[in-house]
Enzyme design. Structure first.
Site, PDB file in Angstrom:
ATOM      1  N   ASN A  10      -5.235  43.161  19.755  1.00  0.00           N
ATOM      2  CA  ASN A  10      -5.881  42.490  18.627  1.00  0.00           C
ATOM      3  C   ASN A  10      -5.237  41.114  18.468  1.00  0.00           C
ATOM      4  O   ASN A  10      -4.131  40.999  17.956  1.00  0.00           O
ATOM      5  CB  ASN A  10      -5.680  43.348  17.356  1.00  0.00           C
ATOM      6  CG  ASN A  10      -6.251  42.693  16.117  1.00  0.00           C
ATOM      7  OD1 ASN A  10      -6.988  41.700  16.207  1.00  0.00           O
ATOM      8  ND2 ASN A  10      -5.911  43.226  14.963  1.00  0.00           N
ATOM      9  N   TRP A  11      -5.947  40.097  18.945  1.00  0.00           N
ATOM     10  CA  TRP A  11      -5.354  38.755  18.958  1.00  0.00           C
ATOM     11  C   TRP A  11      -5.530  38.017  17.624  1.00  0.00           C
ATOM     12  O   TRP A  11      -5.099  36.862  17.493  1.00  0.00           O
ATOM     13  CB  TRP A  11      -5.933  37.942  20.135  1.00  0.00           C
ATOM     14  CG  TRP A  11      -5.472  38.471  21.464  1.00  0.00           C
ATOM     15  CD1 TRP A  11      -4.387  39.277  21.670  1.00  0.00           C
ATOM     16  CD2 TRP A  11      -6.052  38.242  22.753  1.00  0.00           C
ATOM     17  NE1 TRP A  11      -4.265  39.564  23.010  1.00  0.00           N
ATOM     18  CE2 TRP A  11      -5.268  38.940  23.701  1.00  0.00           C
ATOM     19  CE3 TRP A  11      -7.166  37.516  23.214  1.00  0.00           C
ATOM     20  CZ2 TRP A  11      -5.554  38.941  25.066  1.00  0.00           C
ATOM     21  CZ3 TRP A  11      -7.456  37.517  24.569  1.00  0.00           C
ATOM     22  CH2 TRP A  11      -6.655  38.215  25.480  1.00  0.00           C
ATOM     23  N   LYS A  12      -6.169  38.658  16.673  1.00  0.00           N
ATOM     24  CA  LYS A  12      -6.314  38.094  15.323  1.00  0.00           C
ATOM     25  C   LYS A  12      -6.745  36.622  15.410  1.00  0.00           C
ATOM     26  O   LYS A  12      -7.568  36.282  16.266  1.00  0.00           O
ATOM     27  CB  LYS A  12      -4.998  38.279  14.550  1.00  0.00           C
ATOM     28  CG  LYS A  12      -4.526  39.749  14.563  1.00  0.00           C
ATOM     29  CD  LYS A  12      -3.398  40.048  13.624  1.00  0.00           C
ATOM     30  CE  LYS A  12      -3.041  41.526  13.699  1.00  0.00           C
ATOM     31  NZ  LYS A  12      -2.020  41.940  12.774  1.00  0.00           N
ATOM     32  N   HIS A  98     -10.017  46.466   9.325  1.00  0.00           N
ATOM     33  CA  HIS A  98      -8.597  46.125   9.488  1.00  0.00           C
ATOM     34  C   HIS A  98      -8.005  45.783   8.125  1.00  0.00           C
ATOM     35  O   HIS A  98      -8.666  45.173   7.281  1.00  0.00           O
ATOM     36  CB  HIS A  98      -8.442  44.945  10.462  1.00  0.00           C
ATOM     37  CG  HIS A  98      -7.019  44.751  10.871  1.00  0.00           C
ATOM     38  ND1 HIS A  98      -6.106  44.125  10.055  1.00  0.00           N
ATOM     39  CD2 HIS A  98      -6.338  45.133  11.985  1.00  0.00           C
ATOM     40  CE1 HIS A  98      -4.915  44.137  10.659  1.00  0.00           C
ATOM     41  NE2 HIS A  98      -5.041  44.741  11.829  1.00  0.00           N
ATOM     42  N   GLU A 170      -3.258  52.739  10.979  1.00  0.00           N
ATOM     43  CA  GLU A 170      -2.391  51.560  10.862  1.00  0.00           C
ATOM     44  C   GLU A 170      -1.825  51.489   9.449  1.00  0.00           C
ATOM     45  O   GLU A 170      -2.458  50.906   8.554  1.00  0.00           O
ATOM     46  CB  GLU A 170      -3.193  50.280  11.107  1.00  0.00           C
ATOM     47  CG  GLU A 170      -3.638  50.082  12.524  1.00  0.00           C
ATOM     48  CD  GLU A 170      -3.668  48.585  12.874  1.00  0.00           C
ATOM     49  OE1 GLU A 170      -3.083  48.224  13.880  1.00  0.00           O
ATOM     50  OE2 GLU A 170      -4.256  47.800  12.113  1.00  0.00           O
ATOM     51  N   SER A 217       3.326  47.227  14.743  1.00  0.00           N
ATOM     52  CA  SER A 217       4.591  46.855  15.398  1.00  0.00           C
ATOM     53  C   SER A 217       4.869  47.644  16.682  1.00  0.00           C
ATOM     54  O   SER A 217       6.015  47.979  16.970  1.00  0.00           O
ATOM     55  CB  SER A 217       5.763  46.988  14.419  1.00  0.00           C
ATOM     56  OG  SER A 217       5.548  46.146  13.303  1.00  0.00           O
ATOM     57  N   GLY A 238      -0.905  43.994  17.951  1.00  0.00           N
ATOM     58  CA  GLY A 238      -1.092  42.605  17.552  1.00  0.00           C
ATOM     59  C   GLY A 238      -0.083  41.718  18.244  1.00  0.00           C
ATOM     60  O   GLY A 238      -0.276  41.255  19.373  1.00  0.00           O
ATOM     61  N   GLY A 239       1.064  41.499  17.587  1.00  0.00           N
ATOM     62  CA  GLY A 239       2.074  40.558  18.063  1.00  0.00           C
ATOM     63  C   GLY A 239       2.444  40.718  19.533  1.00  0.00           C
ATOM     64  O   GLY A 239       2.506  39.726  20.276  1.00  0.00           O
TER      65      GLY A 239
HETATM   66  P1  PGA Z   1       1.135  44.243  15.034  1.00  0.00           P
HETATM   67  O1  PGA Z   1      -0.389  44.234  14.555  1.00  0.00           O
HETATM   68  O2  PGA Z   1       1.189  44.954  16.358  1.00  0.00           O
HETATM   69  O3  PGA Z   1       1.500  42.784  15.153  1.00  0.00           O
HETATM   70  O4  PGA Z   1       1.921  44.954  14.000  1.00  0.00           O
HETATM   71  C1  PGA Z   1      -1.187  45.356  14.666  1.00  0.00           C
HETATM   72  C2  PGA Z   1      -2.485  45.133  13.921  1.00  0.00           C
HETATM   73  O5  PGA Z   1      -2.459  44.578  12.815  1.00  0.00           O
HETATM   74  O6  PGA Z   1      -3.560  45.484  14.422  1.00  0.00           O
END
Ligand code: PGA
Length: 255
Positions: A10-12, A98, A170, A217, A238-239
């Site tokens: 998920n590259w947001k 989300h 999540e 995370s 994400g990150g």
């Molecule tokens: P994160 O994000 O891996 O940076 O915690 C996950 C998400 O929000 O989908």
């Protein structure tokens, strides 16, 4: 039962179009050499990069996802993107609900419900995000929160054996830069989710057509702790999905 492990990036709103294309090229080249039938990698760039990323992954091993969709098929809805517009770009999966959209765009469980319906109608796979906030967790309302989001989000949803739904547990408090949840929290949530889904769908559909994954995370250092075929069959990242090295290191852990 579908035993594939899903790795959903998920590259947001984090990457430019050029960055998304470069990252996709690197991952695509790596995954073609290291192809594993057991893993499904889905990248979810911003809307503005979907076409360019679609061109890179054409006929490759990676699938394309979008970060949202609107629940009407077409019409006067300024700024929205429809399911058929996503489909014409080759999108196969769409994240809905989300926590960042629930927070900043005030997306409700009813919106999520309508989005799941339209996606299934058009044979796209919804990636439905649910999870409790820190406040809910503090007062012992984790299960109540999950159950509320499921019951409202899945009302009147029709699922057939040819379709799939991915549910991403999540917990809002575990999304980076916060520390991740404990794997046992994710396994417990998966059990709650599956129990509730049995009130909506047959045991066969829950077993074969619904995949529960974890997000919050996740990185190369903790992914193996979360993956357990009985509970959690993938991750929403994400990150750690924003750089080739960290994403590939994470995928390598489950090969
Ligand atoms: P994160 O994000 O891996 O940076 O915690 C996950 C998400 O929000 O989908």
């Amino acid at each position: 039962m579908n035993n594939k492990i899903y790795i959903i990036a998920n590259w947001k709103m984090q990457l430019s179009r050029a960055d998304a294309v470069n990252l996709t090229k690197k991952i695509a080249a790596w995954s073609e050499e290291n192809f594993s039938d057991a893993i499904k990698v889905i990248v979810c760039p911003s809307f503005t990069a979907l076409q360019a990323v679609a061109d890179v992954i054409k006929s490759g091993t990676i699938s394309l996802g979008a970060q949202d969709v609107f629940y009407h098929i077409n019409g006067a809805y300024t700024g929205e993107i429809s399911v058929s517009q996503l489909q014409e770009l080759g999108v196969e999966h769409v994240i809905v609900g989300h926590s960042e959209r629930r927070l900043f765009q005030k997306e409700s469980d009813d919106d999520v419900n309508r989005k799941i319906k339209i996606l299934l109608e058009f044979n796209l796979t919804p990636i439905v995000c649910i999870g409790e906030t820190m406040d809910e967790r503090r007062i012992g309302k984790t299960d109540v929160s999950i159950i509320r989001q499921l019951v409202r989000g899945f009302e009147d949803i029709k699922l057939s054996p040819s379709k799939r739904i991915i549910i991403a547990y999540e917990p809002v408090w575990a999304i980076s830069p916060a520390p991740p949840a404990e794997p046992r929290d994710a396994f417990h949530a998966s059990q709650v989710i599956k129990r509730i889904l049995l009130e909506f769908f047959s045991p066969e559909l829950v077993a074969n057509n619904i995949t529960v994954i974890y997000g919050g995370s996740v990185d190369a250092g903790n992914i193996v702790d979360f993956i357990d075929n009985n509970f959690i069959q993938g991750v929403l990242v994400g990150g750690a999905s924003l750089k080739h090295e960290s994403l590939v290191n994470l995928i390598k852990k489950i090969k």
